[in-house]
Design an enzyme around this catalytic site. Structure first.
Site, PDB file in Angstrom:
ATOM      1  CB  SER A  32       8.437   6.514  -5.925  1.00  0.00           C
ATOM      2  OG  SER A  32       8.773   5.797  -4.762  1.00  0.00           O
TER       3      SER A  32
ATOM      4  N   GLY B  25       5.667   2.816   0.746  1.00  0.00           N
ATOM      5  CA  GLY B  25       4.996   2.983  -0.458  1.00  0.00           C
ATOM      6  C   GLY B  25       3.677   2.317  -0.185  1.00  0.00           C
TER       7      GLY B  25
ATOM      8  CG  ASP C  12       6.169  11.139  -2.224  1.00  0.00           C
ATOM      9  OD1 ASP C  12       5.671  10.057  -2.554  1.00  0.00           O
ATOM     10  OD2 ASP C  12       7.311  11.240  -1.792  1.00  0.00           O
ATOM     11  N   GLY C  13       2.596  10.177  -2.585  1.00  0.00           N
ATOM     12  CA  GLY C  13       1.944   9.144  -1.891  1.00  0.00           C
ATOM     13  C   GLY C  13       0.539   8.825  -2.057  1.00  0.00           C
TER      14      GLY C  13
END
Ligand code: DX5
Ligand code: ZN
Length: 223
Positions: free
Chosen positions: A8, A144, A175-176
């Site tokens: 990302s 983020g 994601d994360g």
């Protein structure tokens, strides 16, 4: 069976994006994760079509586009033309999921569907055989650098179990908050595409950071 790393660039050095891309290519990162935010679906605004076009001219890396926007259907073609390979939209967006999935496939891209932390696993079950990937958000979408929500590992397992039951070789992306500590947890739970942002860009050695997040077999790894 091994996992893929999707970097990302939200928290990368955006002033030197080309350098960032060259480093990611050299580290053999599998995908470039491109977070699109409209300030409505999430409380932040990031970047969009012109930046994706510029990136597409600069690199042939696989472009994994994550749309955190209210009306994904309206923009599918534009993102496809700008070089997206995979387009993922949110089930919680104001859209007809099947219409968006069909539009993504018609545009020549792979289709992903994503759910936020509060959305239960079974909401995506009707779409498992229609999409190429399910993206399980392991933080609240928008920013983020947040902490991984541990309860999400059960959600990943539920989706993997259902996909197996249906005989599907579905990609499950997380994601994360993915780092060297949380990566084994999401791998053991059944995800195989890891979005990684701040952990990669804060690390002093990108190659070492990427290689430390790779798992080669389906066997459980020690967390
Ligand atoms: C959050 C984005 C993520 C984020 C991941 O809304 O979808 O892709 O940038 O960043 P880290 O790895 O820092 O949690
Ligand atoms: Zn994302």
């Amino acid at each position: 069976m091994k996992n893929q790393i999707s970097a990302s660039i939200l928290n990368a050095d955006l002033l030197h994006l080309e350098e960032v891309v060259r480093k990611l290519e050299a580290a053999k990162v599998d995908m470039l994760h491109f977070d699109v935010m409209d300030g409505v679906f999430v409380n932040n605004i990031s970047f969009g079509i012109p930046i994706l076009s510029a990136l597409s001219e600069a690199t042939s890396m696989y472009k994994d586009v994550h749309l955190m926007i209210t009306d994904p259907l309206r923009y599918v073609d534009a993102f496809a033309k700008a070089g997206a390979d995979m387009i993922t939209f949110h089930l919680e967006s104001e859209s007809n999921p099947m219409a968006v999935i069909n539009a993504i496939h018609s545009s020549g891209c792979k289709a992903g569907i994503s759910i936020k932390p509060a959305t239960p696993a079974d909401t995506v079950f009707p779409f498992l055989d229609k999409v190429d990937m399910v993206l399980v958000m392991t933080v609240e979408p928008g920013f983020g650098g947040q902490g991984f929500i541990h309860e999400m590992t059960d959600k990943i397992s539920e989706i993997r179990r259902e996909a197996d039951k249906m005989g599907l070789s579905l990609m499950i992306e997380v994601d994360g908050g993915i780092n060297h500590e949380t990566a084994p947890l999401v791998w053991n739970a059944g995800s195989d595409v890891f979005v990684v942002g701040s952990y990669l860009f804060r690390h002093s050695d990108l190659v070492e950071a990427v290689n430390g997040l790779r798992f080669e077999s389906q066997e459980a790894v020690k967390a």
